[in-house]
Scaffold this active site. Structure first.
Site, PDB file in Angstrom:
ATOM      1  N   HIS A  55       0.854  -1.191   0.000  1.00  0.00           N
ATOM      2  CA  HIS A  55       0.000   0.000   0.000  1.00  0.00           C
ATOM      3  C   HIS A  55       0.886   1.236   0.000  1.00  0.00           C
ATOM      4  O   HIS A  55       1.854   1.305   0.763  1.00  0.00           O
ATOM      5  CB  HIS A  55      -0.901  -0.008   1.233  1.00  0.00           C
ATOM      6  CG  HIS A  55      -1.837   1.165   1.286  1.00  0.00           C
ATOM      7  ND1 HIS A  55      -2.979   1.236   0.527  1.00  0.00           N
ATOM      8  CD2 HIS A  55      -1.773   2.334   1.981  1.00  0.00           C
ATOM      9  CE1 HIS A  55      -3.586   2.386   0.760  1.00  0.00           C
ATOM     10  NE2 HIS A  55      -2.874   3.075   1.638  1.00  0.00           N
TER      11      HIS A  55
ATOM     12  N   ASP B 102      -7.107  -2.520   4.302  1.00  0.00           N
ATOM     13  CA  ASP B 102      -5.674  -2.264   4.546  1.00  0.00           C
ATOM     14  C   ASP B 102      -5.338  -2.330   6.031  1.00  0.00           C
ATOM     15  O   ASP B 102      -4.476  -1.585   6.519  1.00  0.00           O
ATOM     16  CB  ASP B 102      -5.265  -0.886   3.995  1.00  0.00           C
ATOM     17  CG  ASP B 102      -5.465  -0.779   2.493  1.00  0.00           C
ATOM     18  OD1 ASP B 102      -5.293  -1.796   1.802  1.00  0.00           O
ATOM     19  OD2 ASP B 102      -5.794   0.326   2.018  1.00  0.00           O
TER      20      ASP B 102
END
Length: 545
Positions: free
Chosen positions: A105, A152
């Site tokens: 990410h 996430d």
């Protein structure tokens, strides 16, 4: 060997980077995308990597699509799943059927989760962002609907910081995070998995990594960490680098407590700033005179000592250092380990020098030195302790890091190996020569009388040539001294007696060297034949840059 299934939605540059680098020997077994036009598919095929497409079909829900993905992957063997721009939230339908799944990410989670991390970082006006490699966990509820707070949110494997600069936009930041962050962090994580160094505890939401240790001081690897993060600030741009066609800058580490030319004050305002070569040479000169407690002076040219000496006064030390090779000292760098007084300053300006470095200057000395328009006068302050433990050398594609060569010997450390014992004066010269020789490029030979150099042979590919060069320098370039009766220091052992034969021809009286050659007996015999005293240090002192 670890095999990877890669899932990508577009270019898949992280997957291709992993495929090309093969961290830990890992290979990509297959690349799958939901977009048949995704460029990663063609790039993977060119690398001989199998590809699969499971398109997103109208009316197919999340879990049904994931079952199709599972089916497409069922014919491949793999131990790890890596996502790269796979813009699909995965549920337990996929995650429980497959090995550990990783994603990268583009932020330092938990900051800026979601699909617009770059813009979020810019909007927040942060100065540092980065990337996070994390384990992918289920972010859906029982009906397959997305739980925003769970996106996430899987346990973190590793992170990499990346600077955000004034004037960055989303595109420039995105590229920097990719190249300086993701291209480092993702292969690192894959390597750890390939080396079986990772333990994932999904129930506890934790990842532990055996390989990611801080390397304590008492470890067998001497305090060298597995990851090295360093930050420095650009102090200034330079006129050019080593040569006019090379751009250059100097960066400052403000955590350094040691006396340094980077943090030195340039006292003569109006003189031109230091060049790349000035910084490099001045650093070498300062490091050399830090070796000595007595008043010491050194003249450096192209990072090699043209001369060095210690004496009862600073002026005497400088005069003796300069007289070793005044021709080579022209345009050199002067370093002093005491406050520069007027007598020393008068000697310094007697010939052209680029830079003088000292802990401080008397008012009279400063006035004298500033008469020279382009002599840069640097004040580094009290020398104190040498606190920086490591040095580094950048390489193309990486860097070498090592402990500084802070070895220091005394007469008691020497092993006399010849029939003739060195005199007290020779022993003193041996210790001085060895401490100075550490700062001479290998192959290095240094000749000394008392505590002053008389000839230096540096940077030769043959040790015999280095002996010849040092003797030639002493006999032809030194003023008021020569090689006769001098002590010779060698930064590594003599592999054959020929170096000793050359030393005897030059009139050398004693030799200090590491020892350790398979031909030590022959070398010692040659010294005995010529009445040369020789002592071993048991440690070498190479300097290759």
């Amino acid at each position: 060997m670890t095999r990877i299934a890669g899932l990508a939605g577009n270019r898949g540059r992280n997957l291709l980077n992993v495929a090309d680098r093969r961290p830990g020997g890992a290979d990509l077994a297959v690349v799958l995308s939901y977009d048949p036009e995704a460029p990663v598919l063609e790039a993977a095929a060119e690398r001989g990597i199998a590809t699969e497409v499971v398109p997103l079909e109208d009316g197919v829900d999340r879990r049904e699509h994931e079952r199709a993905v599972n089916e497409a992957l069922s014919g491949y063997e793999f131990d790890l799943v890596c996502l790269d721009g796979y813009m699909r939230i995965l549920s337990d339908t996929f995650l429980e059927a497959q090995p550990t799944t990783l994603n990268v990410h583009p932020s330092l989670l938990p900051a800026f989760p979601g699909d617009d991390a770059w813009s979020d970082a810019l909007e927040a006006d942060v100065s540092v962002t980065g990337c996070t490699v994390h384990v992918v966990t289920d972010a859906t509820d029982a009906d397959g609907e997305i739980i925003e707070a769970a996106i996430d949110a899987g346990p973190i494997v590793t992170q990499e910081p990346v600077a955000v600069y004034e004037g960055d936009d989303e595109e420039t930041l995105k590229e920097r995070v990719l190249h300086e962050g993701e291209f480092r962090a993702y292969p690192r994580a894959v390597k750890w998995f390939a080396e079986d160094a990772v333990d994932v505890d999904l129930e506890a939401g934790e990842v532990s990594i055996d390989a990611d240790v801080s390397s304590p001081e008492d470890a067998d690897h001497g305090g060298l960490p597995v990851r090295r993060l360093a930050s420095s600030d650009r102090l200034s741009t330079l006129r050019y680098g080593e040569n006019p066609h090379q751009d250059a800058a100097v960066y400052a580490d403000y955590t350094c407590d040691e006396a340094s030319v980077v943090h030195a004050d340039q006292l003569n305002e109006g003189a031109k700033a230091l060049s790349y070569n000035n910084y490099n040479d001045a650093d070498g000169a300062l490091n050399l005179i830090k070796e000595f407690d007595e008043p010491a002076a050194a003249v450096i040219k192209h990072t090699n000592p043209a001369g060095c000496a210690t004496a009862d006064s600073l002026a005497a030390a400088y005069e003796q250092a300069l007289s070793t090779d005044p021709m080579s000292a022209f345009g050199g760098i002067v370093a002093l380990n005491r406050e520069c007084d007027a007598a020393t300053a008068e000697l310094v300006i007697d010939s052209f020098k680029e830079v003088v470095v000292a802990p401080g200057y008397t008012d009279d000395a400063l006035e004298i030195l500033c008469e020279k328009e382009n002599l840069r006068v640097l004040e580094v302050g009290e020398l104190g302790e040498r606190t920086d433990r490591f040095t580094e050398k950048p390489l193309v594609g990486g860097r070498l890091v090592q402990e500084r060569d802070l070895q220091s010997i005394t007469v008691a450390d020497l092993e006399v190996v010849t029939e003739r014992e060195p005199t007290d004066e020779e022993l003193e010269s041996m210790v001085f020569a060895w401490q100075t020789l550490k700062h001479v490029k290998s192959n290095g030979i240094l000749l000394a009388q008392g505590t002053e150099t008389v000839g230096v042979g540096m940077g030769q590919v043959s040790r015999v040539d280095a002996v010849r060069l040092a003797a030639m320098k002493a006999d032809e370039h030194a003023e008021g001294k020569d090689a006769e009766g001098a002590v010779m220091a060698s930064d590594a052992f003599f592999p054959f007696p020929d170096g000793i034969e050359e030393a005897a021809e030059a009139g050398i009286g004693a030799v200090i060297q590491p020892g350790g050659s398979v031909n030590d007996d022959d070398v010692i015999a040659a010294a005995d034949e010529h009445g040369i005293a020789m002592a071993f240090t048991g440690q070498r002192s190479f300097r290759h840059d």
